[in-house]
Design a protein around this motif. Structure first.
Motif, PDB file in Angstrom:
ATOM      1  N   SER A 118       9.788   4.082  -4.878  1.00 45.18           N
ATOM      2  CA  SER A 118       8.933   3.560  -5.943  1.00 45.18           C
ATOM      3  C   SER A 118       8.069   4.651  -6.564  1.00 45.18           C
ATOM      4  O   SER A 118       7.647   4.529  -7.716  1.00 45.18           O
ATOM      5  CB  SER A 118       8.035   2.448  -5.399  1.00 45.18           C
ATOM      6  OG  SER A 118       7.059   2.981  -4.511  1.00 45.18           O
TER       7      SER A 118
ATOM      8  N   LYS B   7       1.805   0.032  -3.485  1.00 46.50           N
ATOM      9  CA  LYS B   7       2.897  -0.554  -2.719  1.00 46.50           C
ATOM     10  C   LYS B   7       2.875   0.018  -1.311  1.00 46.50           C
ATOM     11  O   LYS B   7       3.422   1.094  -1.046  1.00 46.50           O
ATOM     12  CB  LYS B   7       4.253  -0.290  -3.398  1.00 46.50           C
ATOM     13  CG  LYS B   7       5.421  -1.056  -2.763  1.00 46.50           C
ATOM     14  CD  LYS B   7       6.687  -0.857  -3.567  1.00 46.50           C
ATOM     15  CE  LYS B   7       7.828  -1.701  -3.018  1.00 46.50           C
ATOM     16  NZ  LYS B   7       9.073  -1.534  -3.805  1.00 46.50           N
TER      17      LYS B   7
ATOM     18  N   GLU C  70       2.183  -4.379  -5.432  1.00 46.42           N
ATOM     19  CA  GLU C  70       3.619  -4.565  -5.339  1.00 46.42           C
ATOM     20  C   GLU C  70       4.147  -4.515  -3.902  1.00 46.42           C
ATOM     21  O   GLU C  70       5.348  -4.411  -3.684  1.00 46.42           O
ATOM     22  CB  GLU C  70       4.330  -3.525  -6.204  1.00 46.42           C
ATOM     23  CG  GLU C  70       3.892  -3.577  -7.662  1.00 46.42           C
ATOM     24  CD  GLU C  70       4.565  -2.537  -8.534  1.00 46.42           C
ATOM     25  OE1 GLU C  70       5.660  -2.067  -8.150  1.00 46.42           O
ATOM     26  OE2 GLU C  70       4.008  -2.188  -9.598  1.00 46.42           O
TER      27      GLU C  70
END
Length: 580
Positions: free
Chosen positions: A28, A75, A210
């Motif tokens: 990510s 995240k 996220e």
């Protein structure tokens, strides 16, 4: 992937590359620690592990004005720590020389209860092999640090010398990041252990949490349980009510803990989204005294946005992942801690609302459940409704008055007693007009929804065609490049074969010419030798014998072979992965 990945010529090389990606690659590209902040105001010293329920050591006189916090994404990557059963839960964790916890998923082949208790098998990665190899070469604390504490147990087990060394002795726990910090999620502003602070003209927009749902490898836990094994539950420092079960997927616009005499005004919070966890505009946790001196606007708060399919599975009592809660302004009120045996209170004062004529409005709150699993979507202020729901909010206001701070409705004090039989104020014409207006509003709203739905459907279809076209284009490009590569390889192979044949023919011709020349030279040499023998007879000796000595006194020496390896590599231990 950026096109610079190495070419794997074998299955083993591809497997090694996949292992490297799993250990070191963050697909990510987002911050993957336990927490992320726009601004963090803390009491003195560090506070990376958890939240404060109360404190006597405050930071003072903080003023935040004219600040815009926006577009943050987080995240968390969850690690499952490994520890051993001791009386002190803080000192029992297996740590590497960098004070980071060993990940159970890297160490053990299986995390099932029966395997952890009876026969934990070493799975291993290149990282764990390196760390255990370091333990095999030295006992120096400067190099091993905390890893030295459990060396006598872990090293023989990893090498296969004592595969039962960890039996009935392990405890694993969740809700940790790679540096052993507890999951706290994303916060625009966090105040923890601060007093006499003021926040004015603050805008917090577009915060995206996220983090996926927490791991279920540690069982159904609410917090850490030092008496439970082999599954110890959550983080050793996580605290209720801020951290319930897995807590790394929470987003909060403003979070207040153990904060005294905090004043806020002119606050705008918009666009907070958690993919799998709770989402709150303003969260007032225990031991907080908050005063609201100006307008507050909270809009578009989304909890569990990415997992609508789990709405039937995740309940408020589910653990470690509970139903995602959405709340405009949360007031924890009174909270009794079983751990400390103390009740902590949060106070919010907004008494000056009627004097200064400012508003506290909350709208568009979406989640599996609402504030503390109640129906109300905000515990302070007026909820103005959701855009995608036809709640007939305006009709509700006309009938019952606006929603008050407690999530109820304030009736008009000037209205007459509803239990009376006086029908003199009833206006049938106005009633009919109201019904007509409501009906037209419903029709208009329904038509708008159909139009919006049609536009969305057409847009999705168009995007689908574009995507399919792009995929077809990429496929054709790939096939064309593949054909060009094959043709080029065939051409290069033919050229190489021609060059090889030409080289062979040239060598053959050269060898024939050389043999012919050598034959002619040999004949000439023999002819000259015969002529010299006619005029130069061989020398005469007394014995009639001419001695010729041909001795080769040069001894060939063999070059030494350098096969010696460095002592470190010579002594590299072999680890018994999976302890078979």
């Amino acid at each position: 992937y950026n096109g610079n990945e190495p070419f794997a010529s074998s299955m083993q090389e591809q497997k090694d590359w996949n292992n490297i990606l799993e250990l070191f690659y963050n697909p990510s590209g987002l911050p993957n620690g336990a927490s992320m902040y726009g601004i963090y105001l803390n009491t003195f010293g560090e506070n990376t592990m958890s939240f404060n329920l109360n404190t006597n050591s405050f930071s003072n006189q903080a003023v935040i004005e004219n600040v815009n916090i926006h577009d943050l994404r987080h995240k968390m990557t969850e690690y499952i720590r490994v520890s051993t059963k001791t009386m002190n839960p803080y000192g029992s964790i297996y740590l590497n020389p960098l004070s980071a916890p060993y990940d159970a998923k890297q160490m053990f082949f299986s995390l099932k209860e029966e395997d952890l208790v009876n026969r934990p098998r070493y799975k291993g990665t290149i990282m764990t092999d390196i760390m255990f190899a370091l333990s095999d070469f030295t006992d120096n604390w400067d190099y091993l640090q905390s890893q030295l504490i459990f060396k006598d147990q872990t090293l023989p087990w990893a090498k296969g010398e004592d595969i039962y060394a960890l039996n009935d002795n392990l405890v694993i726990g969740c809700n940790n990041d790679v540096m052993l910090q507890s999951g706290k999620g994303l916060m625009g502003i966090r105040m923890d252990g601060v007093q006499n602070a003021k926040m004015t003209n603050i805008e917090i927009t577009n915060l995206f949490e996220e983090t996926p749902l927490g791991s279920e490898e540690c069982g159904e836990y609410t917090k850490f349980d030092a008496t439970s094994y082999p599954f110890g539950g959550g983080h050793i420092s996580q605290k209720l009510p801020m951290q319930v079960g897995f807590s790394g997927n929470t987003v909060q616009g403003i979070a207040l803990n153990a904060a005294d005499n905090v004043k806020i005004s002119d606050i705008k919070i918009y666009g907070l989204q958690s993919h799998t966890g709770d989402a709150m505009g303003i969260a007032v946790w225990p031991s907080v005294n908050l005063g609201i001196d100006g307008s507050i606007s909270v809009d578009h708060i989304h909890a569990g946005w990415l997992i609508p399919d789990k709405s039937d599975e995740l309940k408020w009592e589910s653990r470690p992942n509970r139903a995602p809660m959405a709340c405009g302004i949360l007031n924890s009120g009174e909270f009794y801690s079983q751990q400390t045996g103390v009740t902590y209170i949060a106070n919010i004062k907004a008494d000056s609302l009627s004097k200064n004529q400012f508003d506290i409005t909350v709208g568009n709150i979406y989640g599996f459940t609402n504030c503390n699993n109640h129906e109300t979507k905000t515990m302070i202020g007026v909820f103005t409704g959701n855009e995608d729901e036809f709640d007939s909010f305006e009709a509700g206001v006309a009938a019952n008055g606006p929603q008050n701070n407690n999530g109820n409705h304030d009736n008009n004090k000037d209205n007459k007693d509803q239990t009376g039989d006086d029908d003199s104020d009833f206006d049938e014409d106005n009633f009919d007009d109201g019904m007509t207006s409501a009906s037209s509003g419903i029709s208009k709203s329904t038509g708008d929804h159909i139009l919006v739905g049609t536009i969305i459907a057409v847009t999705i279809l168009f995007c689908g065609f574009i995507t399919m076209g792009y995929i077809a284009y990429i496929y054709c490009q790939h096939k064309r490049q593949q054909k060009e590569t094959e043709d080029r390889a065939t051409l290069l192979l033919q050229q190489a074969q021609q060059q090889t044949q030409q080289s062979h023919q040239f060598q053959q011709t050269y060898q024939n010419q050389r043999n012919n020349n050598n034959h002619v030279d040999l004949q000439q040499a023999q002819s000259q030798s015969n002529q010299r023998q006619l005029f130069n007879p061989p020398p005469f000796t007394l014995d009639g014998i001419q001695e010729h000595e041909n001795e080769n006194d040069i001894e060939e020496e063999e070059e030494p072979q350098h096969t010696e390896r460095t002592p470190l590599i010579n002594q590299l231990p072999a680890f018994n992965r999976m302890n078979l």
